[in-house]
Every structure is written in C-alpha cells, then in structure tokens.
Scaffold this motif. Sequence first.
Motif, PDB file in Angstrom:
ATOM      1  N   ASP A  50      32.923  34.833  31.266  1.00  0.00           N
ATOM      2  CA  ASP A  50      32.895  36.075  32.044  1.00  0.00           C
ATOM      3  C   ASP A  50      31.562  36.772  31.813  1.00  0.00           C
ATOM      4  O   ASP A  50      31.323  37.384  30.769  1.00  0.00           O
ATOM      5  CB  ASP A  50      34.052  36.984  31.631  1.00  0.00           C
ATOM      6  CG  ASP A  50      34.135  38.252  32.498  1.00  0.00           C
ATOM      7  OD1 ASP A  50      33.274  38.420  33.386  1.00  0.00           O
ATOM      8  OD2 ASP A  50      35.050  39.064  32.278  1.00  0.00           O
TER       9      ASP A  50
ATOM     10  N   THR B 126      30.258  38.896  34.311  1.00  0.00           N
ATOM     11  CA  THR B 126      30.170  39.820  35.441  1.00  0.00           C
ATOM     12  C   THR B 126      29.522  41.144  35.068  1.00  0.00           C
ATOM     13  O   THR B 126      29.170  41.927  35.962  1.00  0.00           O
ATOM     14  CB  THR B 126      31.567  40.082  36.031  1.00  0.00           C
ATOM     15  OG1 THR B 126      32.481  40.435  34.973  1.00  0.00           O
ATOM     16  CG2 THR B 126      32.089  38.848  36.751  1.00  0.00           C
ATOM     17  N   ASN B 127      29.349  41.418  33.779  1.00  0.00           N
ATOM     18  CA  ASN B 127      28.641  42.627  33.348  1.00  0.00           C
ATOM     19  C   ASN B 127      27.222  42.316  32.878  1.00  0.00           C
ATOM     20  O   ASN B 127      26.513  43.221  32.422  1.00  0.00           O
ATOM     21  CB  ASN B 127      29.407  43.317  32.217  1.00  0.00           C
ATOM     22  CG  ASN B 127      30.729  43.892  32.689  1.00  0.00           C
ATOM     23  OD1 ASN B 127      30.794  44.500  33.757  1.00  0.00           O
ATOM     24  ND2 ASN B 127      31.777  43.701  31.911  1.00  0.00           N
TER      25      ASN B 127
ATOM     26  N   ASP C  28      22.866  46.218  43.354  1.00  0.00           N
ATOM     27  CA  ASP C  28      23.925  46.501  42.375  1.00  0.00           C
ATOM     28  C   ASP C  28      23.770  45.683  41.101  1.00  0.00           C
ATOM     29  O   ASP C  28      24.364  46.026  40.072  1.00  0.00           O
ATOM     30  CB  ASP C  28      25.304  46.214  42.984  1.00  0.00           C
ATOM     31  CG  ASP C  28      25.632  47.152  44.138  1.00  0.00           C
ATOM     32  OD1 ASP C  28      24.886  48.125  44.338  1.00  0.00           O
ATOM     33  OD2 ASP C  28      26.630  46.897  44.841  1.00  0.00           O
TER      34      ASP C  28
ATOM     35  N   ASN D  86      29.600  33.271  38.240  1.00  0.00           N
ATOM     36  CA  ASN D  86      29.793  34.710  38.108  1.00  0.00           C
ATOM     37  C   ASN D  86      29.151  35.478  39.254  1.00  0.00           C
ATOM     38  O   ASN D  86      29.650  36.536  39.652  1.00  0.00           O
ATOM     39  CB  ASN D  86      29.262  35.194  36.755  1.00  0.00           C
ATOM     40  CG  ASN D  86      30.243  34.955  35.631  1.00  0.00           C
ATOM     41  OD1 ASN D  86      31.123  35.769  35.373  1.00  0.00           O
ATOM     42  ND2 ASN D  86      30.113  33.817  34.962  1.00  0.00           N
TER      43      ASN D  86
ATOM     44  N   PHE E 257      31.050  38.072  41.645  1.00  0.00           N
ATOM     45  CA  PHE E 257      30.492  39.374  42.028  1.00  0.00           C
ATOM     46  C   PHE E 257      30.460  39.534  43.541  1.00  0.00           C
ATOM     47  O   PHE E 257      30.827  40.575  44.079  1.00  0.00           O
ATOM     48  CB  PHE E 257      29.077  39.515  41.457  1.00  0.00           C
ATOM     49  CG  PHE E 257      28.227  40.520  42.183  1.00  0.00           C
ATOM     50  CD1 PHE E 257      28.381  41.881  41.939  1.00  0.00           C
ATOM     51  CD2 PHE E 257      27.286  40.110  43.121  1.00  0.00           C
ATOM     52  CE1 PHE E 257      27.609  42.812  42.623  1.00  0.00           C
ATOM     53  CE2 PHE E 257      26.516  41.042  43.808  1.00  0.00           C
ATOM     54  CZ  PHE E 257      26.673  42.396  43.549  1.00  0.00           C
TER      55      PHE E 257
ATOM     56  N   ARG F  78      33.203  46.037  42.496  1.00  0.00           N
ATOM     57  CA  ARG F  78      34.177  45.925  41.405  1.00  0.00           C
ATOM     58  C   ARG F  78      33.817  46.805  40.210  1.00  0.00           C
ATOM     59  O   ARG F  78      34.659  47.546  39.700  1.00  0.00           O
ATOM     60  CB  ARG F  78      34.264  44.464  40.974  1.00  0.00           C
ATOM     61  CG  ARG F  78      35.246  44.186  39.835  1.00  0.00           C
ATOM     62  CD  ARG F  78      35.392  42.686  39.651  1.00  0.00           C
ATOM     63  NE  ARG F  78      36.279  42.345  38.564  1.00  0.00           N
ATOM     64  CZ  ARG F  78      35.865  42.034  37.327  1.00  0.00           C
ATOM     65  NH1 ARG F  78      34.568  42.036  37.057  1.00  0.00           N
ATOM     66  NH2 ARG F  78      36.723  41.728  36.391  1.00  0.00           N
ATOM     67  N   GLN F  79      32.567  46.732  39.756  1.00  0.00           N
ATOM     68  CA  GLN F  79      32.175  47.526  38.602  1.00  0.00           C
ATOM     69  C   GLN F  79      32.223  49.016  38.901  1.00  0.00           C
ATOM     70  O   GLN F  79      32.635  49.817  38.058  1.00  0.00           O
ATOM     71  CB  GLN F  79      30.760  47.115  38.160  1.00  0.00           C
ATOM     72  CG  GLN F  79      30.646  45.689  37.653  1.00  0.00           C
ATOM     73  CD  GLN F  79      31.615  45.402  36.520  1.00  0.00           C
ATOM     74  OE1 GLN F  79      31.840  46.259  35.656  1.00  0.00           O
ATOM     75  NE2 GLN F  79      32.185  44.209  36.501  1.00  0.00           N
ATOM     76  N   THR F  80      31.801  49.406  40.118  1.00  0.00           N
ATOM     77  CA  THR F  80      31.880  50.811  40.509  1.00  0.00           C
ATOM     78  C   THR F  80      33.325  51.274  40.529  1.00  0.00           C
ATOM     79  O   THR F  80      33.653  52.388  40.091  1.00  0.00           O
ATOM     80  CB  THR F  80      31.242  51.008  41.895  1.00  0.00           C
ATOM     81  OG1 THR F  80      29.876  50.585  41.850  1.00  0.00           O
ATOM     82  CG2 THR F  80      31.307  52.464  42.320  1.00  0.00           C
TER      83      THR F  80
ATOM     84  N   PHE G 268      35.797  50.084  38.745  1.00  0.00           N
ATOM     85  CA  PHE G 268      36.264  50.228  37.366  1.00  0.00           C
ATOM     86  C   PHE G 268      35.767  51.535  36.745  1.00  0.00           C
ATOM     87  O   PHE G 268      36.515  52.241  36.056  1.00  0.00           O
ATOM     88  CB  PHE G 268      35.790  49.047  36.528  1.00  0.00           C
ATOM     89  CG  PHE G 268      36.564  47.780  36.763  1.00  0.00           C
ATOM     90  CD1 PHE G 268      37.661  47.757  37.601  1.00  0.00           C
ATOM     91  CD2 PHE G 268      36.194  46.600  36.142  1.00  0.00           C
ATOM     92  CE1 PHE G 268      38.376  46.598  37.834  1.00  0.00           C
ATOM     93  CE2 PHE G 268      36.901  45.425  36.358  1.00  0.00           C
ATOM     94  CZ  PHE G 268      37.994  45.432  37.200  1.00  0.00           C
ATOM     95  N   LYS G 269      34.496  51.866  36.989  1.00  0.00           N
ATOM     96  CA  LYS G 269      33.932  53.097  36.431  1.00  0.00           C
ATOM     97  C   LYS G 269      34.643  54.324  37.004  1.00  0.00           C
ATOM     98  O   LYS G 269      34.962  55.260  36.276  1.00  0.00           O
ATOM     99  CB  LYS G 269      32.436  53.164  36.725  1.00  0.00           C
ATOM    100  CG  LYS G 269      31.605  52.136  35.955  1.00  0.00           C
ATOM    101  CD  LYS G 269      30.151  52.203  36.353  1.00  0.00           C
ATOM    102  CE  LYS G 269      29.344  51.143  35.614  1.00  0.00           C
ATOM    103  NZ  LYS G 269      27.905  51.146  36.025  1.00  0.00           N
TER     104      LYS G 269
END
Length: 252
Positions: free
Chosen positions: A30, A32-33, A65, A209, A213, A219-221, A223-224
């Motif tokens: 993983d 993705t970050n 992004d 990955n 994405f 996705r990350q936005t 989650f934040k």
Amino acid sequence: MMKKMLVLLALLPSLAFASGEGIPLDRAPDLTNDMAALQRGAKLFTNYCLNCHSAESMRYNRLQDIGLTDKEIKDNLMFASDKVGSLMTVAMNHDDAKKWFGAVPPDLSVIARSRASERGSGADYIYTYLRTYYRDPSRPTGWNNLAFPNVGMPNPLWQLQGQRMAKFEEEKDPENNGEVIHKFVGYQQLTPGTMSEAQFDEAVADLTNYLVFMGEPARQTRFKLGVIVLLFFGVFTLFAWRLNAAYWKDIK
C-alpha cells in the motif's frame, strides 16, 4: 520500436486485466500515501499503458494531487494532448481498433476497483498479474500468465523484467480422482531485463498504486474531510453535553 510493436499486440480480443482463474494473489504494498511512488507509477502508466488503454475518467491535471506541477505533467507525461485539463485518451480511433484487432482495449480508469473479488483486492490482482508473465510458445502472442491463464495480451513490461519460462511439474490431484495436474515450481530466466527482480517488483507496486489512485483521485481528500467532520462532531457533542447539563442543573 520493439515496445510499440509489443503494445500493438495488446489489442487482441482477449485483453489484459480480464478476470481469470489462476494462482493465489500476492498482497500488493500500500503506497497510496507515497507521493514519489505515485509519480513513478504515473510515468510507467503513461509510457507502457496509455499507448493503447485510455483512462477517460481521469484528467491530467488531477496529477497535481500527487505533487506534480502543470509543467512537469506537460513535459513528462503528456503525449496525446497539449492541454493539462484534457482527459487521458488515446489517439487510436475506437472503430479502427475494432476493425484491426477485433476489440477496443478496455479503459483503465477504475480497473483497480473493478477487479476486487474473493481472491483479493483489485490492487492484489494487478500486482500479481503484472509479475507473473512467462514465455509460452503455444500461445498466439508467445506469452502466458499464471494469474490469468491463456491471457491474450503479451507482457507490456518485458523489457523491464526480461523474458522467462515457467517451470511445471506433473502430480496427481488427490481431490480430483488422481487427475494429473501441472504444478508451478518456479521460473527460468531466458534474457535479463533492465531491472533486477526487486526493482521490477517495486516498479509494479508503483504502477499498481497509481492505478488505485486513478480509480478514486479524491480518496485522500475524502479521508481528510472525514477526519475533520468526526472531530467537529466530537467537539459539538461535548458542547451539547455541557449545555444540556447547564440547562437542567436548576430544574428539579
């Protein structure tokens, strides 16, 4: 030139990333970050996948992004358009693709999300699939795949991985009346690639990955924002509890 010829062979009716029965799937790292890994994956995607497979739900400017500037995107990743806001399309006409090769290469926008199954996640499938190609003279393209037996697309990353043969041993299957099966026991390297095995696995992890994405760039936005909303509700609940206590303390 060889890479372009190989990519064109990918446009056979039975195309890559189709679901198939094969070996158990390996767990995909993983990343993705990891912005650097996603940037490397984007470069691999545009160089080895976007020649034939489109990603029409994805715009080039969404690569901001993962930390890329418009200039970096235009200079290094754009080959079919000159506008950063353009969709990730291919120059090949769909009608021509059907006429020449019998089918249109599938769009890869959400490939990582669509390949999730009881065998594993979509990322696990792609990670395993891209690492288990081997030479097979009996196949029309000369290639086969352990994760997707009798795959129609040849190995798009063979220059990085090199060429290898799969080794099998015959044994009787006790669960199927002793039927003789071919058990995979390893690979024999035929020609070296430009990467070592460890480097290739890392490159495939980066590409996998990036495909994850691309299936959900926000996705990350999301989650934040989810964390912020939960914190807000937590603070609001505390204030509501104290306000309720203050209101009822003088009421008997």
